[in-house]
Design an enzyme around this catalytic site. Structure first.
Site, short mmCIF file in Angstrom:
data_model
loop_
_atom_site.label_atom_id
_atom_site.label_comp_id
_atom_site.label_asym_id
_atom_site.label_seq_id
_atom_site.Cartn_x
_atom_site.Cartn_y
_atom_site.Cartn_z
CG ASP A 1 -1.82 -6.57 -4.36
OD1 ASP A 1 -1.05 -6.04 -5.05
OD2 ASP A 1 -1.62 -7.95 -4.43
CE LYS B 1 7.85 -3.97 -10.15
NZ LYS B 1 8.00 -3.00 -9.30
N GLY C 1 0.61 -1.32 0.10
CA GLY C 1 0.44 -0.50 -0.19
C GLY C 1 0.39 1.23 -0.04
CB SER C 2 4.48 2.51 0.27
OG SER C 2 5.04 1.67 -0.51
CG ASP D 1 -6.30 -11.21 -11.99
OD1 ASP D 1 -5.45 -10.65 -12.44
OD2 ASP D 1 -5.46 -12.98 -12.46
CG ASP E 1 5.22 -1.21 -8.24
OD1 ASP E 1 6.58 -1.29 -8.74
OD2 ASP E 1 5.89 -1.48 -6.63
N1 SAM Z 1 3.52 -0.65 -5.17
C1 SAM Z 1 3.53 -1.31 -3.76
C2 SAM Z 1 3.68 -0.88 -3.07
O1 SAM Z 1 3.82 0.46 -2.78
O2 SAM Z 1 3.14 -0.64 -1.17
C3 SAM Z 1 4.50 -2.69 -4.09
C4 SAM Z 1 3.65 -3.58 -5.27
S1 SAM Z 1 4.76 -5.00 -4.92
C5 SAM Z 1 6.31 -4.88 -6.03
C6 SAM Z 1 3.29 -5.76 -6.21
C7 SAM Z 1 2.41 -6.42 -6.50
O3 SAM Z 1 1.42 -6.43 -7.54
C8 SAM Z 1 2.19 -7.19 -5.55
O4 SAM Z 1 1.17 -7.45 -4.60
C9 SAM Z 1 1.69 -8.39 -6.25
O5 SAM Z 1 0.36 -9.29 -5.41
C10 SAM Z 1 0.62 -7.77 -6.68
N2 SAM Z 1 -0.04 -8.13 -8.56
C11 SAM Z 1 0.65 -9.56 -9.63
N3 SAM Z 1 -0.31 -9.55 -9.93
C12 SAM Z 1 -1.29 -9.13 -10.12
C13 SAM Z 1 -2.84 -8.77 -10.91
N4 SAM Z 1 -2.81 -9.60 -12.11
N5 SAM Z 1 -3.69 -8.52 -10.54
C14 SAM Z 1 -3.19 -7.14 -8.98
N6 SAM Z 1 -2.19 -7.06 -8.63
C15 SAM Z 1 -1.29 -7.80 -9.41
#
Ligand code: SAM
Length: 194
Positions: free
Chosen positions: A62, A144, A34-35, A79, A104
């Site tokens: 997420d 990203k 969540g940041s 998703d 991200d």
């Molecule tokens: N930006 C976030 C933060 O600052 O807290 C960190 C994100 S983390 C690097 C990547 C996230 O992408 C993970 O929590 C993962 O569950 C999510 N993710 C990956 N594929 C996804 C999808 N198809 N739908 C939703 N979320 C997804």
């Protein structure tokens, strides 16, 4: 304080390119823990802390469980690539359109570079396809990716819809050598087919 270090990547991007403004509607894909949503809530004034400025909105989505982020609507265990999630997001948006689309999102890395690249690029394409439907004119898109052969083709597609496309390597992500962000500014919606 921020829930994770990733916050500083978005802060760095926004301090340089000024993408988040009070009043903006932000969709944060891959939001857990969540940041980025925390940063966005402040910068678009989603809690109304600045009573003189417009109030924005932040929607964070997420796959994983996520704690609430004050000022944001959180869709957890969703998703982004699923129709059902996209419908939920659209119903939260109602008639409003997204000014800043953030992704991200990252898959679980296999460690096989070429495969991880392909999987994250698939996410980028799905994110962009959805973004095109929900973004306002002049919107900003940030996503990203892990660098590889498909990046150039994706940039070329972004260039069809946006005035400007930049590749950003934030200092905060230097430890992850393949990671870059694409920043696409000034969206022009496609003209609807008759
Ligand atoms: N930006 C976030 C933060 O600052 O807290 C960190 C994100 S983390 C690097 C990547 C996230 O992408 C993970 O929590 C993962 O569950 C999510 N993710 C990956 N594929 C996804 C999808 N198809 N739908 C939703 N979320 C997804």
């Amino acid at each position: 304080s921020y829930r994770c270090r990733s916050a500083f990547k978005l802060i760095e991007i926004d301090d340089k390119y000024h993408i988040l403004k009070p009043g903006h509607v932000v969709l944060d894909c891959g939001a857990a823990p969540g940041s980025w949503s925390q940063v966005a809530v402040r910068r678009v004034n989603a809690l109304g802390d600045d009573s003189e400025a417009l109030m924005g909105r932040v929607i964070g989505v997420d796959l994983q469980h996520m704690n609430t982020v004050p000022g944001a609507v959180i869709l957890k265990e969703c998703d982004v690539t699923a129709d059902s999630t996209q419908q939920k997001i659209s119903s939260v948006l109602g008639k409003t359109k997204v000014n800043v689309f953030l992704s991200d999102m990252a898959p679980n890395a296999t460690g096989i570079k070429s495969m991880d690249h392909e999987i994250i690029m698939q996410l980028c394409y799905v994110a962009l396809t959805f973004a095109i439907r929900v973004m306002a004119r002049q919107a900003t898109f940030v996503c990203k990716l892990w660098q590889g052969p498909e990046q150039r083709r994706f940039e070329a597609i972004l260039e069809q819809y946006f005035e400007q496309v930049k590749i950003i390597k934030p200092r905060a992500s230097r430890s992850d050598s393949a990671e870059v962000f694409l920043l696409a500014k000034n969206f022009t919606p496609p003209t609807p087919k008759k």
